[in-house]
Design an enzyme around this catalytic site. Structure first.
Site, PDB file in Angstrom:
ATOM      1  N   TYR A 142     -27.975  39.779  22.152  1.00 53.08           N
ATOM      2  CA  TYR A 142     -26.948  40.312  21.263  1.00 53.08           C
ATOM      3  C   TYR A 142     -26.307  41.575  21.834  1.00 53.08           C
ATOM      4  O   TYR A 142     -25.131  41.844  21.600  1.00 53.08           O
ATOM      5  CB  TYR A 142     -27.545  40.638  19.888  1.00 53.08           C
ATOM      6  CG  TYR A 142     -27.560  39.471  18.936  1.00 53.08           C
ATOM      7  CD1 TYR A 142     -28.348  38.357  19.189  1.00 53.08           C
ATOM      8  CD2 TYR A 142     -26.802  39.494  17.783  1.00 53.08           C
ATOM      9  CE1 TYR A 142     -28.374  37.294  18.314  1.00 53.08           C
ATOM     10  CE2 TYR A 142     -26.822  38.429  16.886  1.00 53.08           C
ATOM     11  CZ  TYR A 142     -27.605  37.335  17.161  1.00 53.08           C
ATOM     12  OH  TYR A 142     -27.622  36.281  16.286  1.00 53.08           O
ATOM     13  N   LYS A 192     -41.106  32.902  24.077  1.00 53.29           N
ATOM     14  CA  LYS A 192     -40.960  31.755  24.980  1.00 53.29           C
ATOM     15  C   LYS A 192     -41.547  32.205  26.315  1.00 53.29           C
ATOM     16  O   LYS A 192     -40.875  32.191  27.355  1.00 53.29           O
ATOM     17  CB  LYS A 192     -39.470  31.363  25.077  1.00 53.29           C
ATOM     18  CG  LYS A 192     -39.186  30.077  25.811  1.00 53.29           C
ATOM     19  CD  LYS A 192     -39.620  28.818  25.071  1.00 53.29           C
ATOM     20  CE  LYS A 192     -39.429  27.598  25.969  1.00 53.29           C
ATOM     21  NZ  LYS A 192     -39.989  26.366  25.385  1.00 53.29           N
ATOM     22  N   ASP A 224     -40.222  27.039  20.220  1.00 52.72           N
ATOM     23  CA  ASP A 224     -39.948  25.629  19.905  1.00 52.72           C
ATOM     24  C   ASP A 224     -41.040  25.065  19.000  1.00 52.72           C
ATOM     25  O   ASP A 224     -40.776  24.364  18.024  1.00 52.72           O
ATOM     26  CB  ASP A 224     -39.782  24.786  21.187  1.00 52.72           C
ATOM     27  CG  ASP A 224     -40.859  25.020  22.231  1.00 52.72           C
ATOM     28  OD1 ASP A 224     -41.671  25.964  22.081  1.00 52.72           O
ATOM     29  OD2 ASP A 224     -40.905  24.261  23.218  1.00 52.72           O
ATOM     30  N   ASP A 248     -32.831  35.048  14.402  1.00 53.83           N
ATOM     31  CA  ASP A 248     -31.597  34.557  13.788  1.00 53.83           C
ATOM     32  C   ASP A 248     -31.746  33.073  13.472  1.00 53.83           C
ATOM     33  O   ASP A 248     -31.459  32.616  12.360  1.00 53.83           O
ATOM     34  CB  ASP A 248     -30.425  34.787  14.758  1.00 53.83           C
ATOM     35  CG  ASP A 248     -29.112  34.267  14.208  1.00 53.83           C
ATOM     36  OD1 ASP A 248     -28.833  34.501  13.023  1.00 53.83           O
ATOM     37  OD2 ASP A 248     -28.359  33.622  14.976  1.00 53.83           O
ATOM     38  N   ASP A 252     -32.678  31.075   9.544  1.00 57.55           N
ATOM     39  CA  ASP A 252     -31.834  30.045   8.915  1.00 57.55           C
ATOM     40  C   ASP A 252     -32.664  28.797   8.632  1.00 57.55           C
ATOM     41  O   ASP A 252     -32.553  28.177   7.573  1.00 57.55           O
ATOM     42  CB  ASP A 252     -30.661  29.647   9.831  1.00 57.55           C
ATOM     43  CG  ASP A 252     -29.381  30.402   9.502  1.00 57.55           C
ATOM     44  OD1 ASP A 252     -29.488  31.593   9.123  1.00 57.55           O
ATOM     45  OD2 ASP A 252     -28.286  29.819   9.619  1.00 57.55           O
TER      46      ASP A 252
HETATM   47  C1  IPM Z   1     -27.218  36.870  10.633  1.00 56.83           C
HETATM   48  C2  IPM Z   1     -25.880  36.376  11.101  1.00 56.83           C
HETATM   49  C3  IPM Z   1     -25.329  37.347  12.138  1.00 56.83           C
HETATM   50  C4  IPM Z   1     -26.288  37.369  13.318  1.00 56.83           C
HETATM   51  C5  IPM Z   1     -23.887  37.060  12.631  1.00 56.83           C
HETATM   52  C6  IPM Z   1     -22.911  36.983  11.478  1.00 56.83           C
HETATM   53  C7  IPM Z   1     -23.431  38.073  13.648  1.00 56.83           C
HETATM   54  O1  IPM Z   1     -25.974  35.084  11.594  1.00 56.83           O
HETATM   55  O2  IPM Z   1     -27.282  38.016  10.128  1.00 56.83           O
HETATM   56  O3  IPM Z   1     -28.189  36.135  10.757  1.00 56.83           O
HETATM   57  O4  IPM Z   1     -26.213  36.513  14.202  1.00 56.83           O
HETATM   58  O5  IPM Z   1     -27.125  38.266  13.362  1.00 56.83           O
HETATM   59 MG    MG Z   2     -27.888  34.173  11.296  1.00 56.72          MG
END
Ligand code: IPM
Ligand code: MG
Length: 361
Positions: A142, A192, A224, A248, A252
Site C-alpha cells: 500500500y 506467506k 492461502d 484487506d 472482506d
Molecule cells: C478497506 C478498503 C480500502 C483498503 C480501500 C478503499 C483503499 O478496501 O478499508 O478495506 O484497501 O484499505
Molecule cells: Mg477492503
C-alpha cells in the site's frame, strides 16, 4: 458538561447516508449520557476532489488531527477511476491513515445469533463466531516504494513493493498480543513465509514478540490456508494478525461469516486521533436509494465510544440496541430473510436510535 470533538467525514457513495444514521445514534447517546458531541463535517475522497481538486484537503487533515476521534463513511466511485492515482478518492483515505499514524486496524467479526441464517455458510459453521482481525495499516505494498507504471524496453512495467521494517512488525504484533490477552488468549499470525522473504521476517518478529506473552498461544498460518480455514472452521480463531494487503482481503472474506459486509465495523488506531469506519466500501451502485445497511457504521461509532471517548457503557448500549433491533426482526436489504421486516437505511437508524434511548442503563 463533558464535550468531545468528532470529525465526521461522510465521503462518497453510500457514505453520507450511513454516516447520517450513526450521527443520529450518537445524538441520542449524548442526550442520555449528558455529554456534548461537537460534530464537524469535512470532505474527503471523490466529494473532496470535486469541490477542492484534492481527495484530502489540508483543512480536513487539520480537523482530524484536532479532534478526539474521526468517524468516516466510505470513499470511491467509478467516476473517479480515470483520475491519476495521486488524485483518486482512495488516496484521501490512505492519506488520513498515514497522516494520523494509524498503523493498527481492528476489524471484529461477530456473528449475531439472529443473523445466522443470513450467512451463506451453514449455521453450525458460523454460530457464535467472535474473532478479531488485526490488520497492519501503514505498510506493505500500500505504501511501499518503488511503485508505479513505467516503460522499459518498449513495454509497460508495473511495480509495487511489499516492505516491512522489524519495528513496524513489532508494534502491530504488540497490539495483537495485548488484544488476545483480553480475549481467549489465542493469536494467529498470517503470512506467506514459504514464498515471501518480507513475511519470513514478519513470522520471526511476531515469534520474538511472543516471548513477552507466554500466556498467549501463538500459531502461524499461510494466507492461502487461512482463507480456506476461515470458511471451513472459523471457530478455531480468536485474534488474527496480518499484513495490510492480506488483512484487506481476509477481512472482506470474514465479513461473509456475519451474513453481510454491511455488518463489519472497524477501528484504526495509532499515535494520534483514532479513526472509525465501516470495513465496507462506498457501494456506488446502491447510493442514494435508502437501502444501504448503516449498522457497520453505527457499530463503528460504538467502537469510537469505547476506545476514544472513554464511554464503554454507552458503547455496550449501542451494540445491545443493534442486537435488539435484529432480534425484533428488522433487516436491511443485504440481510433480508424470510419473515423479517425489510426497512430502509434511515428507518434502521431510527430504530437503533430509539432503542438506545429506551434501553435501561
Ligand atoms: C478497506 C478498503 C480500502 C483498503 C480501500 C478503499 C483503499 O478496501 O478499508 O478495506 O484497501 O484499505
Ligand atoms: Mg477492503
Amino acid at each position: 458538561m463533558r464535550q468531545y470533538r468528532i470529525a465526521v467525514l461522510p465521503g462518497d457513495g453510500i457514505g453520507p447516508e450511513i454516516v447520517k444514521e450513526a450521527r443520529k445514534v450518537l445524538g441520542v447517546v449524548a442526550e442520555r449520557a449528558g455529554v456534548r458531541f461537537v460534530m464537524e463535517e469535512g470532505l474527503v475522497g471523490g466529494a473532496a476532489y470535486d469541490r477542492c481538486g484534492t481527495p484530502l484537503p489540508d483543512e480536513v487533515m487539520e480537523l482530524a488531527l484536532a479532534s478526539d476521534a474521526v468517524l468516516l463513511g466510505a470513499v470511491g466511485g467509478p467516476q473517479w477511476e480515470p483520475l491519476d492515482y495521486s488524485l483518486r478518492p482512495e488516496r484521501g483515505l490512505l492519506g488520513l491513515r498515514s497522516g494520523l499514524g494509524l498503523f493498527a486496524n481492528l476489524r471484529p467479526v461477530v456473528v449475531f445469533e439472529d443473523l445466522i441464517d443470513a450467512s451463506p455458510l451453514k449455521p453450525d459453521v458460523v454460530r457464535g463466531i467472535d474473532l478479531m482481525i488485526v490488520r497492519e495499516l501503514m505498510g506493505d505494498a500500500y505504501f511501499g516504494k518503488p511503485r508505479g507504471v513505467r516503460v522499459e524496453n518498449g513495454q509497460r512495467i508495473g511495480i509495487n513493493t511489499m516492505v516491512y521494517t522489524e519495528a513496524e512488525i513489532r508494534r502491530i504484533a504488540k497490539v495483537a498480543f495485548e488484544l488476545a490477552r483480553g480475549r481467549r488468549r489465542k493469536l494467529l499470525s498470517v503470512d506467506k513465509a514459504n514464498v515471501l522473504e518480507v513475511t519470513e521476517l514478519w513470522r520471526d518478529v511476531v515469534t520474538e514478540t511472543g516471548r513477552n506473552y507466554p500466556d498467549v498461544e501463538l500459531r502461524h498460518m499461510y494466507v492461502d490456508n487461512c482463507a480456506m480455514q476461515l470458511i471451513r472452521n472459523p471457530g478455531q480463531f480468536d485474534v488474527i494478525v496480518t499484513t495490510n494487503m492480506f488483512g484487506d482481503i481476509l477481512s472482506d472474506e470474514a465479513s461473509m461469516l456475519t451474513g453481510s459486509l454491511g455488518m463489519l465495523p472497524s477501528a484504526s488506531q495509532g499515535e494520534k486521533t483514532a479513526m472509525y469506519e465501516p470495513s465496507h466500501g462506498s457501494a456506488p451502485d446502491i447510493a442514494g436509494k435508502n437501502i444501504a445497511n448503516p449498522l457497520a457504521t453505527i457499530l463503528s461509532a460504538a467502537m469510537m465510544l469505547r476506545h476514544s471517548l472513554g464511554m464503554p457503557e454507552e458503547a455496550a448500549i449501542v451494540e445491545k440496541a443493534v442486537r435488539t433491533v435484529l432480534k425484533e426482526g428488522f433487516r436491511t436489504e443485504d440481510i433480508r430473510q424470510a419473515g423479517a421486516v425489510v426497512v430502509g437505511t434511515a428507518e434502521m437508524g431510527d430504530l437503533v436510535a430509539e432503542r438506545v434511548g429506551a434501553l435501561p442503563a
